[in-house]
Scaffold this motif. Structure first.
Motif, short mmCIF file in Angstrom:
data_model
loop_
_atom_site.label_atom_id
_atom_site.label_comp_id
_atom_site.label_asym_id
_atom_site.label_seq_id
_atom_site.Cartn_x
_atom_site.Cartn_y
_atom_site.Cartn_z
N GLN A 85 0.82 -1.21 0.00
CA GLN A 85 0.00 0.00 0.00
C GLN A 85 0.86 1.26 0.00
OE1 GLN A 85 -2.50 -1.04 3.39
NE2 GLN A 85 -4.20 -1.57 2.03
N ALA A 86 1.97 1.25 0.72
CA ALA A 86 2.86 2.41 0.74
C ALA A 86 3.46 2.65 -0.64
CB ALA A 86 3.96 2.22 1.79
N THR A 94 -7.81 -1.50 -3.97
CA THR A 94 -8.76 -2.39 -3.30
C THR A 94 -7.99 -3.53 -2.67
OG1 THR A 94 -10.47 -1.87 -4.94
CG2 THR A 94 -10.78 -3.88 -3.65
N LEU A 95 -8.33 -3.87 -1.43
CA LEU A 95 -7.73 -5.01 -0.74
C LEU A 95 -8.74 -6.14 -0.72
CD1 LEU A 95 -5.50 -6.34 0.99
CD2 LEU A 95 -6.56 -5.27 2.99
N VAL A 96 -8.33 -7.30 -1.23
CA VAL A 96 -9.17 -8.50 -1.23
C VAL A 96 -8.38 -9.60 -0.54
CG1 VAL A 96 -10.29 -10.23 -2.71
CG2 VAL A 96 -10.28 -7.82 -3.39
N ARG A 97 -9.03 -10.33 0.34
CA ARG A 97 -8.38 -11.44 1.05
C ARG A 97 -8.75 -12.77 0.42
NH1 ARG A 97 -4.35 -10.37 4.89
NH2 ARG A 97 -4.79 -8.32 5.76
N SER A 98 -7.76 -13.63 0.27
CA SER A 98 -8.01 -15.01 -0.14
C SER A 98 -7.87 -15.89 1.10
CB SER A 98 -7.03 -15.45 -1.23
OG SER A 98 -5.73 -15.57 -0.71
N ALA A 99 -8.45 -17.07 1.03
CA ALA A 99 -8.39 -17.97 2.18
C ALA A 99 -6.94 -18.31 2.52
CB ALA A 99 -9.18 -19.24 1.89
N GLY A 100 -6.14 -18.59 1.51
CA GLY A 100 -4.75 -18.96 1.72
C GLY A 100 -3.95 -18.67 0.47
N VAL A 126 -1.56 -7.16 -7.19
CA VAL A 126 -0.42 -7.44 -6.32
C VAL A 126 -0.83 -8.63 -5.47
CG1 VAL A 126 1.13 -6.56 -4.54
CG2 VAL A 126 0.20 -4.99 -6.28
N ALA A 127 -0.18 -9.77 -5.69
CA ALA A 127 -0.53 -11.01 -4.99
C ALA A 127 0.45 -11.23 -3.83
CB ALA A 127 -0.49 -12.19 -5.94
N LEU A 128 -0.09 -11.34 -2.62
CA LEU A 128 0.74 -11.47 -1.43
C LEU A 128 0.33 -12.70 -0.62
CD1 LEU A 128 0.52 -7.75 -0.22
CD2 LEU A 128 2.32 -8.80 -1.64
N GLY A 129 1.32 -13.46 -0.22
CA GLY A 129 1.05 -14.63 0.61
C GLY A 129 2.33 -15.12 1.25
N VAL A 130 2.18 -16.08 2.13
CA VAL A 130 3.35 -16.68 2.77
C VAL A 130 3.07 -18.15 3.02
CG1 VAL A 130 2.64 -15.98 5.10
CG2 VAL A 130 5.03 -16.51 4.66
N ILE A 131 4.06 -18.96 2.66
CA ILE A 131 3.98 -20.40 2.89
C ILE A 131 5.23 -20.78 3.68
CG2 ILE A 131 3.77 -22.68 1.84
CD1 ILE A 131 2.83 -21.19 -0.74
N ASP A 176 11.39 -5.84 2.15
CA ASP A 176 9.96 -5.53 2.11
C ASP A 176 9.40 -6.07 0.80
OD1 ASP A 176 7.41 -4.47 2.05
OD2 ASP A 176 8.03 -2.48 2.73
N LYS A 177 9.04 -7.34 0.82
CA LYS A 177 8.58 -8.01 -0.40
C LYS A 177 7.20 -7.52 -0.84
CE LYS A 177 12.21 -10.46 -1.14
NZ LYS A 177 13.06 -10.14 -2.28
N GLY A 178 6.40 -6.98 0.06
CA GLY A 178 5.13 -6.40 -0.33
C GLY A 178 5.35 -5.17 -1.20
N ARG A 179 6.27 -4.32 -0.77
CA ARG A 179 6.64 -3.13 -1.56
C ARG A 179 7.20 -3.56 -2.91
NH1 ARG A 179 8.02 2.11 -1.41
NH2 ARG A 179 7.40 2.34 0.75
N GLU A 180 8.10 -4.52 -2.91
CA GLU A 180 8.73 -4.96 -4.15
C GLU A 180 7.70 -5.52 -5.13
OE1 GLU A 180 12.05 -7.60 -3.47
OE2 GLU A 180 12.89 -6.26 -1.94
N ALA A 181 6.72 -6.28 -4.63
CA ALA A 181 5.70 -6.85 -5.51
C ALA A 181 4.85 -5.74 -6.13
CB ALA A 181 4.82 -7.83 -4.74
N ALA A 182 4.49 -4.74 -5.34
CA ALA A 182 3.70 -3.62 -5.87
C ALA A 182 4.50 -2.83 -6.90
CB ALA A 182 3.25 -2.71 -4.73
N GLU A 183 5.77 -2.57 -6.61
CA GLU A 183 6.61 -1.83 -7.55
C GLU A 183 6.77 -2.59 -8.86
OE1 GLU A 183 9.40 0.60 -4.33
OE2 GLU A 183 10.13 -1.29 -5.16
#
Length: 163
Positions: A38-39, A50-56, A76-81, A136-143
């Motif tokens: 978001q930043a 828009t922020l949408v949540r997936s189950a996993g 922008v797809a964000l998750g962690v496994i 900051d992988k969230g920032r990198e994915a958005a960029e």
């Protein structure tokens, strides 16, 4: 650390409609990834987010595909496994990764890849963009999603004049 050698992506994406699709697992890590994304979007002039949540993380591709088809300019797809003691980690990681690539290729909509695949919680936290994190992988994915959007707009064929 894998961030060594990363490019500096600074993009003006004013007017773009972007969706952040974020997994619901590992709340602390996900909060950091979402905040970083978001930043970066705000810094690039994106106000329609828009922020949408997936189950996993396994569900990220189908949700990302629905969003791409709904008219968003970028996803922008964000998750962690986190690796466990069974092969589940490999199956989910491969399926989510392949699925997100397929979404981008099938729809032509850029998909920023922010899926962390880590051996343990400490590795995920170190990549989540939290205070004390090294990356900051969230920032990198958005960029990456925005840079790809701008690139694709630059190579899109011009409309042919009617005649």
């Amino acid at each position: 650390m894998s961030g060594h050698g990363a490019p500096s992506l600074s993009t003006d994406a004013t007017g773009a409609r972007v969706v952040v699709v974020a997994s619901s697992w590992h709340e602390l890590v996900m909060d950091g990834l979402v905040a970083g994304a978001q930043a970066a979007l705000a810094e690039a002039g994106v106000t329609d987010v828009t922020l949408v949540r997936s189950a996993g993380s396994f569900e990220l591709p189908i949700v990302a595909q629905a969003c791409a088809r709904a008219g968003f300019d970028a996803v922008v797809a964000l998750g962690v496994i986190i690796r466990g003691g069974t092969p589940h980690f490999e199956y989910v990681s491969a399926a989510a990764t392949d699925g997100l690539a397929r979404v981008a290729l099938d729809t032509g909509v850029p998909v920023g890849f922010g899926l962390l695949t880590c051996d343990d919680d400490a590795q995920a936290i170190d990549r989540a963009g939290l205070e004390g994190s090294r990356e900051d992988k969230g920032r990198e994915a958005a960029e990456a999603a925005l840079a790809t959007l701008v690139t694709l707009r630059g190579v899109a064929p011009a409309s042919s004049p009617e005649g």
